[in-house]
Design a protein around this motif. Structure first.
Motif, PDB file in Angstrom:
ATOM      1  N   GLU A   1       0.771  -1.103   0.065  1.00  0.00           N
ATOM      2  CA  GLU A   1      -0.010  -0.033  -0.041  1.00  0.00           C
ATOM      3  C   GLU A   1       0.821   1.264   0.040  1.00  0.00           C
ATOM      4  O   GLU A   1       1.702   1.384   0.817  1.00  0.00           O
ATOM      5  CB  GLU A   1      -0.928  -0.062   1.245  1.00  0.00           C
ATOM      6  CG  GLU A   1      -2.076  -1.068   1.300  1.00  0.00           C
ATOM      7  CD  GLU A   1      -2.966  -0.874   2.541  1.00  0.00           C
ATOM      8  OE1 GLU A   1      -3.938  -0.074   2.300  1.00  0.00           O
ATOM      9  OE2 GLU A   1      -2.379  -1.541   3.527  1.00  0.00           O
TER      10      GLU A   1
ATOM     11  N   ILE B   1       1.479   5.529  -0.797  1.00  0.00           N
ATOM     12  CA  ILE B   1       0.702   6.994  -1.039  1.00  0.00           C
ATOM     13  C   ILE B   1       2.206   7.771  -1.533  1.00  0.00           C
ATOM     14  O   ILE B   1       3.147   7.670  -0.911  1.00  0.00           O
ATOM     15  CB  ILE B   1       0.550   7.702   0.132  1.00  0.00           C
ATOM     16  CG1 ILE B   1      -0.980   7.187   0.556  1.00  0.00           C
ATOM     17  CG2 ILE B   1       0.410   9.228  -0.074  1.00  0.00           C
ATOM     18  CD1 ILE B   1      -1.462   7.821   1.668  1.00  0.00           C
TER      19      ILE B   1
ATOM     20  N   GLY C   1      -2.762  11.108 -10.382  1.00  0.00           N
ATOM     21  CA  GLY C   1      -4.106  10.553  -9.886  1.00  0.00           C
ATOM     22  C   GLY C   1      -4.897  10.140 -10.911  1.00  0.00           C
ATOM     23  O   GLY C   1      -6.019   9.177 -10.884  1.00  0.00           O
TER      24      GLY C   1
ATOM     25  N   LEU D   1      -3.334   2.148  -9.584  1.00  0.00           N
ATOM     26  CA  LEU D   1      -4.496   2.944  -9.242  1.00  0.00           C
ATOM     27  C   LEU D   1      -5.766   2.234  -9.107  1.00  0.00           C
ATOM     28  O   LEU D   1      -6.252   2.367  -8.540  1.00  0.00           O
ATOM     29  CB  LEU D   1      -4.418   4.149 -10.220  1.00  0.00           C
ATOM     30  CG  LEU D   1      -3.581   5.237 -10.039  1.00  0.00           C
ATOM     31  CD1 LEU D   1      -3.456   6.258 -11.212  1.00  0.00           C
ATOM     32  CD2 LEU D   1      -3.465   6.194  -8.576  1.00  0.00           C
TER      33      LEU D   1
ATOM     34  N   GLY E   1      -6.329  -0.067  -6.268  1.00  0.00           N
ATOM     35  CA  GLY E   1      -6.296   0.471  -5.093  1.00  0.00           C
ATOM     36  C   GLY E   1      -5.292   0.422  -4.033  1.00  0.00           C
ATOM     37  O   GLY E   1      -5.141   0.795  -3.007  1.00  0.00           O
TER      38      GLY E   1
ATOM     39  N   ARG F   1      -2.158   5.848  -4.484  1.00  0.00           N
ATOM     40  CA  ARG F   1      -2.777   6.982  -4.498  1.00  0.00           C
ATOM     41  C   ARG F   1      -1.894   8.129  -4.124  1.00  0.00           C
ATOM     42  O   ARG F   1      -0.710   7.981  -3.765  1.00  0.00           O
ATOM     43  CB  ARG F   1      -3.965   7.117  -3.585  1.00  0.00           C
ATOM     44  CG  ARG F   1      -3.860   7.246  -1.976  1.00  0.00           C
ATOM     45  CD  ARG F   1      -5.123   7.171  -1.065  1.00  0.00           C
ATOM     46  NE  ARG F   1      -4.976   7.634   0.320  1.00  0.00           N
ATOM     47  CZ  ARG F   1      -4.747   6.613   1.145  1.00  0.00           C
ATOM     48  NH1 ARG F   1      -4.667   5.333   0.819  1.00  0.00           N
ATOM     49  NH2 ARG F   1      -4.570   7.015   2.556  1.00  0.00           N
TER      50      ARG F   1
ATOM     51  N   THR G   1      -1.283  12.369  -2.847  1.00  0.00           N
ATOM     52  CA  THR G   1      -2.014  13.400  -2.193  1.00  0.00           C
ATOM     53  C   THR G   1      -0.848  14.588  -1.999  1.00  0.00           C
ATOM     54  O   THR G   1       0.327  14.570  -2.277  1.00  0.00           O
ATOM     55  CB  THR G   1      -2.265  12.927  -0.735  1.00  0.00           C
ATOM     56  OG1 THR G   1      -2.890  13.839   0.181  1.00  0.00           O
ATOM     57  CG2 THR G   1      -1.096  12.535  -0.160  1.00  0.00           C
TER      58      THR G   1
END
Length: 472
Positions: free
Chosen positions: A45, A47, A60, A79, A82, A85, A87
């Motif tokens: 996972e 970011i 994104g 993407l 999931g 991502r 930010t």
């Protein structure tokens, strides 16, 4: 020590409580975006963080803001899955991550050769103040030796006292054009650490990479060392590569004066296993966002440490590299039979096709590009320069606006008095000199990368010149 993973290691739990460490990458330029996408591909996972809202929005939406083969597909896949991502919220990054990789730029300072660490400072201080649980901040950016200790001080100053945040350093070794492979199948990984906990968490953050190596029957050497050594690995490697490139370019200067052929010389010495044949192609030298600024920052840091004499040779490496760019201008004047004035040759009234703008093929990166530097010199000498590059046109046009940008090789060379091949794209290597010879004004070519078949071009009637090779 060097470890061949996988080897038995005590399990280190992710501070977030997640089954495996959650990873963040601060800075989504070439380095950070590539690592974020590839580690998501490994199943983590992830970011990616950046202060640039437009860049984050593009990522994104599944758009890589630079050219790197294979990366677009991986971005869209992860993407959609999931796992990935992006930010602009540092609070979100701090709450999410267990291992935070610092991937921001360290450009050359405007007032000297040293590295500008302001982006590192901003990323670390911005992150640290929001960390309220134990986490590991890992530097990946190329930095002067001693930076990790400074980052540790920044963390102590800005992180909440009870957080227990630690620092480590793990330099990157990406080659533009091959970066996906370099992340997923590295030839080594460096852990610069101060605790067993940091080693364990870094192992967990790379476990999927080691598992992939096992399935492919490969080994990934992991060097576990101190901060200073880890920091020096990248700059020492870049200094060695730059030196090797400038060495063969110095030999090219000798070959031109003596009537020898540098390509045969390079082949001959490359058979010696102590030397090897990689990075022995003479040409217009190195460029890009790493080697030039890294060897200068290395010299500056050595001066600060009181051992500047140890790296004095890198100054000559830099000078050799710069000289090769001017050599193309000299060869252009010779081929076009233009005399030199007090400020160099007068190439006014000539049309020159420049094939290549990026510093290397399979990239859109024009930072400190030798090809673009030569194009700029040619325009300043009065030539009408027409540039074509498969990927770097938009970036190049912002750097050298006085040139004309063509849509294809044919557009660029039509009516040209001289053709200069300055980036070794496959499209240029495979171009048919007989076809091009029908549309140029003068069949004269300079091979700035020693990537063309001189015999084929000469048989097609071209006057052919290359770096470090006889005129005939």
């Amino acid at each position: 020590m060097t470890i061949q993973f996988p080897s038995p290691r005590p399990t280190v739990a992710a501070p977030s409580g997640a089954p495996r460490p959650r990873l963040t990458f601060l800075g989504t330029g070439y380095l950070g975006a590539t690592y974020a996408i590839c580690f998501a591909e490994l199943g983590y996972e992830v970011i990616g963080f950046d202060v640039d809202q437009a860049k984050i929005e593009r990522l994104g939406k599944g758009e890589v803001p630079f050219h790197e083969p294979g990366l677009d597909e991986l971005l869209r896949k992860n993407l959609a899955g999931g796992r990935l991502r992006f930010t602009t919220s540092m609070e979100e990054v701090a709450e999410f991550g267990d291992v935070h990789f610092i991937c921001v730029g360290t450009p050359q300072r405007a007032d000297g050769m040293a590295a500008d660490l302001s982006y590192v400072e901003s990323a670390v201080t911005g992150l640290a103040q929001h960390l309220h649980r134990k986490a590991l901040i890992v530097g990946k950016s190329t930095v002067p030796v001693g930076t990790a200790e400074w980052v540790e001080q920044l963390v102590r100053r800005h992180a909440p006292g009870e957080s227990g945040v630690e620092v480590a350093w793990s330099p990157e070794f990406l080659q533009e054009g091959f970066a996906v492979e370099d992340v997923l199948r590295p030839n080594r990984v460096i852990f610069g650490v101060k605790s067993e906990w940091a080693v364990g968490l870094l192992y967990e953050a790379h476990k999927a990479l080691f598992d992939l190596a096992t399935t492919e029957d490969r080994e990934v050497p992991v060097v576990v060392t101190d901060f200073a050594t880890a920091e020096l690995v990248k700059v020492a490697a870049n200094a060695f590569l730059a030196t090797k490139i400038s060495f063969i370019n110095a030999m090219a200067e000798i070959c031109e004066a003596a009537g020898a052929d540098v390509t045969m010389l390079a082949r001959s010495i490359g058979y010696d296993q102590r030397i090897g044949n990689k990075f022995l192609r003479a040409g217009i030298g190195f460029g890009g966002g790493c080697l030039p600024k890294d060897i200068r920052a290395f010299q500056a840091r050595a001066q600060e440490l009181g051992v500047g004499e140890a790296l004095r040779f890198l100054h000559e490496v830099d000078l050799i590299n710069q000289r090769r760019r001017q050599r193309i201008v000299q060869l252009s004047a010779e081929l076009l039979d233009r005399p030199f004035g007090p400020n160099g040759p007068d190439l006014s009234g000539t049309r020159i096709a420049v094939l290549g703008a990026t510093f290397k093929p399979n990239s859109d990166d024009v930072r400190d590009s030798p090809a673009l530097s030569v194009a700029r010199k040619l325009t300043r000498s009065g030539a009408d320069v027409y540039i074509y590059d498969p990927e770097g046109m938009d970036n190049a046009s912002r750097e050298v606006s006085e040139a004309t940008y063509s849509k294809s090789i044919v557009d660029a060379v039509t009516g040209a008095d001289l053709v200069c091949v300055l980036t070794e794209w496959e499209e240029f290597r495979n171009a048919d000199p007989a076809v091009l010879g029908e549309i140029v004004a003068g069949k004269k070519v300079i091979d700035g990368r020693n990537c063309l078949d001189a015999t084929v071009w000469r048989r097609a009637g071209w006057e052919f010149r290359a770096m470090g090779r006889p005129a005939q």
